[in-house]
Design a protein around this motif. Structure first.
Motif, PDB file in Angstrom:
ATOM      1  N   THR A  12      24.858 126.990  51.636  1.00  0.00           N
ATOM      2  CA  THR A  12      24.506 126.741  53.036  1.00  0.00           C
ATOM      3  C   THR A  12      23.188 127.397  53.440  1.00  0.00           C
ATOM      4  OG1 THR A  12      25.856 128.646  53.689  1.00  0.00           O
ATOM      5  CG2 THR A  12      26.901 126.471  53.741  1.00  0.00           C
ATOM      6  N   THR A  25      26.904 123.648  62.966  1.00  0.00           N
ATOM      7  CA  THR A  25      27.249 123.061  61.664  1.00  0.00           C
ATOM      8  C   THR A  25      27.425 124.084  60.547  1.00  0.00           C
ATOM      9  OG1 THR A  25      24.917 122.783  61.040  1.00  0.00           O
ATOM     10  CG2 THR A  25      25.955 120.979  62.267  1.00  0.00           C
ATOM     11  N   THR A  49      25.033 125.166  58.628  1.00  0.00           N
ATOM     12  CA  THR A  49      24.053 124.921  57.564  1.00  0.00           C
ATOM     13  C   THR A  49      22.774 124.374  58.178  1.00  0.00           C
ATOM     14  OG1 THR A  49      23.648 123.793  55.452  1.00  0.00           O
ATOM     15  CG2 THR A  49      24.815 122.551  57.154  1.00  0.00           C
ATOM     16  N   HIS A  58      23.347 118.556  53.644  1.00  0.00           N
ATOM     17  CA  HIS A  58      24.638 118.938  54.223  1.00  0.00           C
ATOM     18  C   HIS A  58      24.762 118.487  55.671  1.00  0.00           C
ATOM     19  CE1 HIS A  58      24.452 122.336  51.054  1.00  0.00           C
ATOM     20  NE2 HIS A  58      25.242 121.382  50.613  1.00  0.00           N
ATOM     21  N   LEU A  59      23.633 118.524  56.382  1.00  0.00           N
ATOM     22  CA  LEU A  59      23.657 118.120  57.791  1.00  0.00           C
ATOM     23  C   LEU A  59      24.012 116.653  57.957  1.00  0.00           C
ATOM     24  CD1 LEU A  59      20.568 120.044  59.215  1.00  0.00           C
ATOM     25  CD2 LEU A  59      22.962 120.436  59.783  1.00  0.00           C
ATOM     26  N   GLN A 102      26.298 115.112  56.593  1.00  0.00           N
ATOM     27  CA  GLN A 102      27.753 115.028  56.639  1.00  0.00           C
ATOM     28  C   GLN A 102      28.326 115.740  57.864  1.00  0.00           C
ATOM     29  OE1 GLN A 102      28.454 116.958  52.901  1.00  0.00           O
ATOM     30  NE2 GLN A 102      28.094 115.103  51.677  1.00  0.00           N
ATOM     31  N   ARG A 103      27.779 116.919  58.186  1.00  0.00           N
ATOM     32  CA  ARG A 103      28.394 117.742  59.227  1.00  0.00           C
ATOM     33  C   ARG A 103      28.024 117.299  60.636  1.00  0.00           C
ATOM     34  NH1 ARG A 103      28.447 123.854  56.605  1.00  0.00           N
ATOM     35  NH2 ARG A 103      28.939 123.180  54.478  1.00  0.00           N
ATOM     36  N   GLU A 158      30.425 114.889  62.144  1.00  0.00           N
ATOM     37  CA  GLU A 158      31.723 115.432  62.570  1.00  0.00           C
ATOM     38  C   GLU A 158      31.661 116.063  63.950  1.00  0.00           C
ATOM     39  OE1 GLU A 158      32.594 118.181  59.500  1.00  0.00           O
ATOM     40  OE2 GLU A 158      32.796 116.654  57.916  1.00  0.00           O
ATOM     41  N   SER A 206      25.736 116.353  69.108  1.00  0.00           N
ATOM     42  CA  SER A 206      24.805 115.744  68.160  1.00  0.00           C
ATOM     43  C   SER A 206      23.573 115.195  68.873  1.00  0.00           C
ATOM     44  CB  SER A 206      25.518 114.623  67.389  1.00  0.00           C
ATOM     45  OG  SER A 206      24.631 113.980  66.507  1.00  0.00           O
TER      46      SER A 206
END
Length: 561
Positions: free
Chosen positions: A67, A188, A190, A195-196, A198-199, A202, A208
């Motif tokens: 991360t 998030t 990270t 990775h962002l 994906q996160r 969510e 967002s």
């Protein structure tokens, strides 16, 4: 080839350190800097070939947890931007060396210029390769720190004043960027882009959207998107010619690159199309209206720079593969053209003594090569066929037509009008500065008054009251009056032009400045010759950006344990 990825950043940083240690050896500094940038051009070309052939080249720096890891990624888009930036910075550096050899009193001190310039190059390269938001922030700080120094070289009042505005605006944008990073990490856990992807999906929609708007605002300031572009026309024209060239060619494009990367990678399902289309429309129109109102060539080109950012934002706003491909091609075109024009303008300023339209004339007769070097990229900037500017605009207009929305169609019309007004602005510049005679320039100056001819430059006007700049130097008004009398007397053997050519302070374009400028103009013409393969490469880069699979696979499979 992954081992090559850090070198476009590492080599300029090491070169800057070595150059700083060689402050008292300017000749070695020059060759070191030129050697470093030549190596970066070769490495960037190899990375582009490998990215196009084998997919993104990725390397993780240090043994950080996933991360917090620092990852550099050279996909097709990043490698292409890296190659173009390396080519133009090499040309600008060679031009700077030529200018330094002339011992120009306005020139940058070589001992400070070279290490600072290399830090700028490293920051730009790191921005293109950065695979996480914090490293992108560090990249911007590197290039901004260097740009603060370069912008104020010489310590003149005008440069300090312009530098103050530039520093304040960029400190504001950097602060907003840092706040955006803190919010993103808090939400998030990270900052790595892979990775962002994906996160962020969510998160609640409003969180967002807030992160997206904060990042877009930050990058819009750096890219000079209206209404966050008002700082640019007052900041760039005061710097030395090579500094203005690299600023105009590269720094705003790094902001556009960041917008394109974030929009396609992190927020593909929230394109904010209408908002960005409105921003593109206003950037085009306000920028070009400012350009046609200018009486100084530097400021005119600075405003056209703003207006043509609108074309780039148009492609991003459409959120389609065709729009992204058009933006990718057009950003390559615009980096090259804008840098070439400012380098040629530096030669114009040296030859004529000014860039104020009311003070110069006759350059097409006195310096025909210089006239051609300005005319070709100027027509390219205006989008005259068959140049690359025309090809890029057609690609963007076709993408907008495929979108079919009324805003997209409005942008097609606005883009066509902006192109025509750009042609008007550069044609007016050509007619006044290159085509008319020095006598006509003097008569126009007399008609409006010397101080009014150069708005914001009263001190300069007072210093030159009683004289007029020509393509051959500074000529007194007494000489001008004598020339007019001789013309009235029909004395062909003692005409006006002979008197002007006999004037003192006769300046010629140094070869060390002329060759890099001409080479970059040649590169801009070559873009037209290779437009087909280049546009195809841009289309493949757009496919990667919208698919995201290759990027994510490259980063996540190379991830450190």
């Amino acid at each position: 080839m992954n081992a090559l990825v850090p070198l476009p950043v590492l080599l300029p940083v090491l070169g800057a350190g070595a150059s700083l240690a060689l402050l008292h050896h300017p000749r070695i500094q020059r060759w070191l800097s030129l050697g470093v940038l030549s190596a970066v051009v070769v490495i960037a070309a190899v990375l582009l070939v490998e990215a196009d052939r084998s997919g993104p080249q990725t390397v993780w720096i240090g043994a950080w947890p996933e991360t917090l890891g620092i990852v550099l990624v050279a996909d097709r888009l990043a490698a292409l931007m890296l190659l173009v930036s390396a080519v133009v910075t090499l040309a600008v550096l060679a031009y700077s060396v030529g200018q330094g050899m002339t011992e120009d009193e306005e020139g940058a001190p070589i001992s400070i210029y070279h290490p600072t310039f290399l830090v700028l190059v490293a920051g730009v390269a790191n921005a293109f390769l950065a695979g996480d938001l914090f490293n992108l922030f560090v990249s911007f700080e590197m290039l901004l720190f260097a740009s603060y120094v370069l912008l104020t070289l010489g310590g003149t009042a005008a440069r300090i004043r312009a530098g103050t505005i530039y520093v304040l605006v960029n400190l504001l944008s950097s602060t907003l960027f840092l706040i955006s990073i803190a919010v993103t990490y808090a939400a998030t856990g990270t900052l790595t882009l892979a990775h962002l992807t994906q996160r962020l999906a969510e998160l609640p929609d409003h969180v967002s959207l807030m992160i997206q708007l904060m990042l877009l605002t930050t990058f819009a300031i750096k890219a000079a998107v209206f209404p966050l572009s008002l700082w640019l026309p007052d900041s760039y024209p005061t710097a030395p010619a090579p500094v203005t060239a690299v600023f105009a060619g590269l720094l705003t494009k790094v902001g556009v690159y960041a917008i394109l990367r974030v929009q396609t990678l992190l927020f593909p399902y929230s394109p904010l199309t209408d908002l960005l289309l409105c921003a593109a429309l206003l950037t085009m129109i306000v920028g070009i209206l400012g350009a046609i109102a200018q009486s100084d060539i530097k400021r005119m080109l600075s405003f056209t720079l703003v207006s043509h950012i609108g074309y780039l934002i148009l492609g991003v706003a459409l959120a389609s593969r065709a729009g992204t491909a058009g933006t990718t091609f057009y950003v390559v075109h615009h980096i090259t053209i804008q840098t070439a024009l400012f380098l040629v303008l530096g030669l114009v300023e040296r030859r004529a003594g000014s860039t104020a339209l009311m003070r110069i004339g006759g350059l097409a007769r006195i310096a025909p090569l210089l006239a051609v070097l300005f005319f070709v990229p100027a027509m390219n900037l205006a989008g005259i066929p068959p140049f690359s500017g025309f090809i890029g605009k057609v690609g963007l207009f076709q993408a907008a037509q495929a979108d079919g929305g009324w805003l997209a169609w409005t942008l097609v019309g606005a883009g066509a009008v902006t192109s025509l007004l750009t042609l008007y602005a550069v044609a007016k510049t050509w007619a006044v500065a290159f085509w008319r005679t020095p006598l006509e320039a003097h008569e126009a100056l007399e008609a409006i008054g010397a101080d009014a001819a150069v708005p914001g430059h009263d001190t300069h006007a007072r210093q030159h009251r009683g004289h007029v700049h020509t393509a051959q130097g500074t000529v007194s008004r007494t000489d001008i009056e004598e020339a007019r009398r001789l013309e009235d007397d029909d004395a062909p053997d003692r005409d006006f032009h002979k008197l002007i050519e006999a004037g003192e302070d006769n300046r010629h374009s140094p070869l060390g400045m002329l060759v890099p400028a001409a080479a970059l103009v040649a590169v801009s013409v070559a873009l037209t010759v290779v437009a087909g393969p280049l546009y195809a490469l841009g289309t493949r880069a757009a496919d990667d950006l919208h698919d995201r699979t290759a990027y994510l696979t490259s980063v996540l499979t190379e991830e450190q344990p």
